[in-house]
Design an enzyme around this catalytic site. Sequence first.
Site, mmCIF file in Angstrom:
data_model
loop_
_atom_site.group_PDB
_atom_site.id
_atom_site.type_symbol
_atom_site.label_atom_id
_atom_site.label_comp_id
_atom_site.label_asym_id
_atom_site.label_seq_id
_atom_site.Cartn_x
_atom_site.Cartn_y
_atom_site.Cartn_z
ATOM 1 N NE ARG A 101 3.249 0.584 -3.814
ATOM 2 C CZ ARG A 101 4.342 -0.162 -4.027
ATOM 3 N NH1 ARG A 101 4.816 -0.363 -5.250
ATOM 4 N NH2 ARG A 101 4.997 -0.705 -3.025
ATOM 5 C CD GLN A 146 0.158 -1.773 -1.462
ATOM 6 O OE1 GLN A 146 -0.656 -2.557 -1.010
ATOM 7 N NE2 GLN A 146 0.272 -0.538 -1.009
ATOM 8 C CG ASP A 159 7.027 2.949 3.918
ATOM 9 O OD1 ASP A 159 6.805 1.730 4.004
ATOM 10 O OD2 ASP A 159 6.811 3.614 2.891
ATOM 11 C CG ASN A 216 7.127 -2.092 5.574
ATOM 12 O OD1 ASN A 216 7.477 -1.324 4.672
ATOM 13 N ND2 ASN A 216 6.822 -3.348 5.338
HETATM 14 O O1 MRU Z 1 1.766 2.418 0.455
HETATM 15 P P1 MRU Z 1 2.961 1.937 -0.314
HETATM 16 O O2 MRU Z 1 2.619 0.955 -1.383
HETATM 17 O O3 MRU Z 1 3.830 3.065 -0.807
HETATM 18 O O4 MRU Z 1 3.790 1.159 0.781
HETATM 19 C C1 MRU Z 1 5.000 0.563 0.435
HETATM 20 C C2 MRU Z 1 5.616 -0.155 1.548
HETATM 21 O O5 MRU Z 1 5.168 -0.148 2.673
HETATM 22 C C3 MRU Z 1 6.910 -0.800 1.256
HETATM 23 O O6 MRU Z 1 7.031 -1.972 1.989
HETATM 24 C C4 MRU Z 1 8.005 0.174 1.666
HETATM 25 O O7 MRU Z 1 7.829 1.405 1.023
HETATM 26 C C5 MRU Z 1 9.337 -0.314 1.348
HETATM 27 S S1 MRU Z 1 9.567 -0.266 -0.401
HETATM 28 C C6 MRU Z 1 11.141 -0.669 -0.666
#
Ligand code: MRU
Length: 342
Positions: free
Chosen positions: A47, A196, A237, A247
């Site tokens: 992820r 996370q 994102d 994000n």
């Molecule tokens: O759902 P995820 O864990 O993939 O979400 C990740 C995020 O929102 C991060 O903050 C984003 O991808 C930036 S990672 C450098």
Amino acid sequence: MSIIPPIQFKDDELILLDQRKLPNEEVLVKCKTLQEGYTAIKDMVVRGAPCIGFTGIFTLALWIKNNSEFNFTEFSSAASFLIEARPTAVNLKYEVDTVLSLLMGVKEKDKAYDLVVNYGHEQIIKSEKNNRMMSENVFKHLRELKPQDKYNILTHCNTGFLACGSIGTALGVIQVMHESNAINMVYADETRPYLQGSRLTAYELGKLGIKHKVVVEGCASYLMKNKLIDAIVVGADRIARNGDTANKIGTSNLSIIAKHYGIPFYVVAPTNSFDVKTNDGSTIEIELREEEEILNYKEYRIAPKTSQALNPSFDITDGSLITGISNENGIFHAPYDFKENI
Ligand code: MRU
């Protein structure tokens, strides 16, 4: 410090560190087909926007390997299927589109495979340098804005090597500051429902030897009101032309509280997280995930059996609330108007 790379591609296999099992178990998952790569992205074995993109590249290489001939039309259908695995992070679409343009006119299977595998490795290597540049931009800006020896930083979700395959974006800022002995404390918020923050960011900060505390997301206002935070750094994102930023869900809340208390709020992301064809955040597709992620904790039901849940995985932070958006080319400030070559 031993760090297991989140993505490896060796001997025609994609090897992913299963992020669902961290921090308690360090388990590797092997993918050999398009479907396995797709599922690993969708189920969040891997992820974080950049790593989702890198996994997309290697998953396309697996598709090429498993087909006796390279047929571009069939390859394009496989690519369209893959993009659907997680729709919000534009990095997956960016990498898939780049691979498609790289293979335009290529007829031989072995040539196509080598081009894709090499491109995947190059992107990971390039990200190390780029992440460092965007992180240094933020540190420099913060030092000018708020000159002091050490800082307390709040971050959300996970943006370090697990998400980026290199030093990371927002976590890259923290690492760069740590290297200059400029971190007093990092507050990693839990980041419900996937945790996370408490599982992955705390794991990375621990490996890097950076002082940190895990806090619940509801703690943000308490921390800022009590002057325990000097700056907030987050990743992205997808960033629209006007700076609106998708994000992890909860990012927008942080930006609003930060505005209230006058705390600098930075977004840190590579240029391939920018989507300048999208004018603002209103049309960015927000991934809705399974209700069970909220109603259960692992196998244990925590909400009443009759309850339903709403589980948007991302939100949109207004560009106007962001102190600076940093990428490998510089740091930008509102009003944002990002163009094709950002
Ligand atoms: O759902 P995820 O864990 O993939 O979400 C990740 C995020 O929102 C991060 O903050 C984003 O991808 C930036 S990672 C450098």
